[in-house]
Design a protein around this motif. Structure first.
Motif, mmCIF file in Angstrom:
data_model
loop_
_atom_site.group_PDB
_atom_site.id
_atom_site.type_symbol
_atom_site.label_atom_id
_atom_site.label_comp_id
_atom_site.label_asym_id
_atom_site.label_seq_id
_atom_site.Cartn_x
_atom_site.Cartn_y
_atom_site.Cartn_z
ATOM 1 N N UNK A 57 0.830 -1.211 0.000
ATOM 2 C CA UNK A 57 0.000 0.000 0.000
ATOM 3 C C UNK A 57 0.860 1.255 0.000
ATOM 4 N N UNK A 58 1.882 1.287 0.852
ATOM 5 C CA UNK A 58 2.733 2.475 0.915
ATOM 6 C C UNK A 58 3.666 2.559 -0.286
ATOM 7 N N UNK A 59 3.987 1.431 -0.904
ATOM 8 C CA UNK A 59 4.718 1.467 -2.171
ATOM 9 C C UNK A 59 3.890 2.188 -3.235
ATOM 10 N N UNK A 60 2.569 1.927 -3.246
ATOM 11 C CA UNK A 60 1.696 2.606 -4.209
ATOM 12 C C UNK A 60 1.623 4.102 -3.916
ATOM 13 N N UNK A 61 1.606 4.485 -2.625
ATOM 14 C CA UNK A 61 1.587 5.909 -2.269
ATOM 15 C C UNK A 61 2.869 6.609 -2.739
ATOM 16 N N UNK A 62 4.015 5.950 -2.531
ATOM 17 C CA UNK A 62 5.288 6.539 -2.961
ATOM 18 C C UNK A 62 5.349 6.609 -4.482
#
Length: 641
Positions: A436-441
């Protein structure tokens, strides 16, 4: 043998130095001590290791002095602690007047001839470590055997020791307690058996219990056979049939999305239509900007009201009592002692632990503050509590501010000038939000004009590839190729499941270099820090592909586990690395920060252990919920009552 002993001021002025062995000067290890311990407020432990040397130090807060001794770490020198205490006392007492009268000028213009005194103290310390009192044997009266009488040690044949009999009785009572409750009708059955067997021979207690157990199990076996349902005549077919959903598709080939042949093509991730407001959240945000983490204190307004409108009963109870209560705890231009600070530090430690700081880290922080303040002369109207709290706040802010700031955008542009992709690897335990945070970055990088290739190296978890494919479709919908000159800004590189993660990452980096991608984000499988095979595989992936940035993804909900996770992740990367200087964790992504209110202690625990910065903070479910760490905001939340 000592390598060196040096005395310098906290301003960096060396007052006196002793070089014990020939070789390089003590500049490098002392500078490392200053950078890693003194400036980073990590003075909880008075020992520091630098390469092949062990450094021990002591602070004099009254005169702002630092005493440092260095020796080879393979040596066990028991007299070092005594030596550094003696030197500190002797040096301070000898030049006390010079420090008090001249102050800083005394340090600059003073001549400190301390060699003879130091050599005398060194000889005394070495001799005291050699002279040890001989071990004294215990007398017979001091032993336990002297307390026993002769009668209690005599054993008659056929008799069992009293202690063993008591133990057996206790064991028997524990085992039979449940049986006596379950079957109260055993007493009558037992009496019948006793009367029947009394004519032949007298039964022992163990035999009676054994017969009661057999009777009990016999009855329950009969009852169980009666209650069993008859077996069906028609046996079920072996094997498990796949479930067919009403609105689904039963064809497995249609449901298999892990087709490696679609890598790199725009058709692999078709544009998806969905509500962009749900994915973006705040409409008024500035595109591409990474906002700082904010924290608003709710107690400030309440405190102002209490100060402006004091209640009448408190005024009546004031007078002399209120005056003395206000003056109570004031230091009044005296040196702080450990006894003055211990009650306050104990409360501070409990407060930090309640805010989710790891217990070990809380103890070390309080110890560091105590060493920093001990012997320091305070002002007249300054309380011990406010002094300790102020020092703790400064220490926490210093810990959260990294030695080296990680600027991802600057590093990506530097990689662009060298015509290569910038590689970021994400690692962490299960369920912390890596994908999920990979997608945000990814979304943040795309808004800053960089193209992203996502490498799906989590080939173990079911649905991991499909999750990244969904994120890729939605990111392409938010930033279609038409808005970027026909260029697809984000693509997914995957090879399905069950493949070697290190090999997929290597192929993805090579593909990104050939296709001109700016950034490669490598998603790895979640793994526990105790799983040696998976940690070895992670170390292999990092060692083989040499990413530019290794980010550990940890959740803000974790407490004491944060220490264990980071220590073991770093240790595994160091142990299984093939390089001479192993690659360790470079930064931290702190997730689920919106779920913890003011319990922000995990940020302190993680940065204290690794000395690495928190690069990103995840604060929600949308692509815009990504923040940079604001040290003062975190400390404000941490110190909130």
């Amino acid at each position: 043998m000592l390598d060196f002993f040096t005395i310098f001021s906290k301003g960096g002025l060396v007052l006196w130095c002793f070089q014990g062995v020939r070789g390089p000067a003590a500049t490098a290890p002392v500078n490392a001590l200053i950078r890693s311990v003194l400036l980073q407020e990590r003075g909880g432990n008075n020992s520091f290791t630098h390469e092949a040397l062990t450094l021990k130090y002591k602070l004099d807060n009254q005169f702002e002095l630092v005493f440092v001794v260095g020796f080879q770490k393979i040596l066990t020198l028991t007299y070092v602690d005594k030596l550094i205490d003696d030197v500190h006392k002797e040096f301070r007492d000898k030049y006390r007047n010079e420090f008090q009268q001249k102050g800083a000028l005394g340090l600059l213009n003073g001549t400190f001839d301390f060699k003879d005194d130091f050599m005398r103290l060194l000889r005394d310390a070495e001799e005291s470590s050699k002279v040890r009192a001989p071990t004294v044997m215990k007398t017979f009266e001091q032993s336990l055997k002297s307390q026993k009488t002769v009668k209690c040690m005599i054993e008659t044949r056929g008799e069992k020791p009293k202690e063993k009999v008591k133990n057996k009785k206790n064991k028997g009572s524990k085992k039979d307690g449940t049986e006596a409750v379950a079957a109260p009708s055993k007493a009558s059955a037992g009496d019948k058996q006793l009367s029947a067997a009394g004519d032949k021979e007298e039964l022992t207690k163990d035999e009676i219990l054994q017969k009661n157990r057999e009777e009990f199990f016999r009855r329950h076996m009969k009852a169980g056979e009666k209650s069993r349902s008859p077996k069906p005549d028609a046996q079920k077919e072996k094997g498990k049939k796949p479930r067919v959903w009403d609105l689904g598709n039963s064809n497995a080939k249609v449901l298999d999305y892990s087709n490696s042949a679609t890598n790199g093509s725009a058709e692999a991730c078709p544009v998806e239509e969905f509500d962009s407001n749900m994915a973006l959240g705040d409409k008024n945000r500035e595109p591409g900007r990474l906002y700082d983490l904010e924290y608003e204190s709710d107690d400030e307004a309440e405190e102002e009201k209490v100060v402006q409108n004091p209640s009448k009963p408190s005024v009546k109870k004031g007078g002399l009592g209120g005056m003395f209560g206000m003056l109570k705890g004031l230091v009044g231009s005296k040196s702080l002692t450990r006894g003055d600070m211990d009650p306050v530090l104990e409360k501070m430690k409990d407060h930090l632990i309640a805010k989710n700081v790891a217990a070990e880290i809380a103890v070390q922080l309080c110890e560091s503050v105590a060493k920093k303040l001990e012997g320091k002369v305070m002002g007249t109207f300054t309380t011990v509590t406010s002094t300790v709290k102020q020092a703790l706040q400064e220490a926490l802010v210093q810990i959260l501010q990294p030695q080296r700031r990680v600027d991802v955008l600057r590093d990506v542009m530097d990689a662009q000038r060298h015509r290569r992709p910038y590689v970021i690897t994400f690692c962490g335990v299960n369920g912390v939000g890596k994908s999920t945070n990979l997608a945000k970055i990814s979304f943040w990088l795309i808004e800053n004009g960089f193209s992203v290739l996502i490498a799906a190296c989590d080939t173990f978890r079911a649905g991991a590839v499909e999750q990244l494919r969904t994120h890729t479709r939605r990111l392409n919908a938010l930033h279609p190729p038409e808005s970027h000159g026909g260029r697809t800004m984000v693509q997914l590189y995957e090879k399905g499941y069950g493949k070697d993660a290190a090999g997929i990452a290597m192929e993805a980096i090579s593909y990104a270099r050939n296709q001109g991608f700016d950034v490669v984000l490598v998603d790895t499988a979640g793994r526990m820090q105790d799983n040696a095979p998976l940690m070895t595989a992670l170390a292999k992936l990092i060692a083989v592909n040499a990413p530019d940035l290794v980010l550990f993804v940890g959740e803000a909900l974790v407490g004491n586990e944060a220490v264990d996770q980071l220590v073991k992740f770093n240790k595994a990367l160091a142990d299984h690395s093939m390089a001479q200087t192993p690659r360790l964790i470079d930064g931290i992504v702190l997730t689920k920060f919106d779920t913890i209110d003011d319990k922000v202690g995990a940020a302190i625990s993680m940065t204290y252990i690794t000395s690495k910065p928190i690069v990103f903070v995840g604060t929600g479910q949308t692509y815009c919920d990504l923040r940079s760490l604001n040290a003062k905001a975190v400390v404000a939340a941490l110190m909130k009552a």
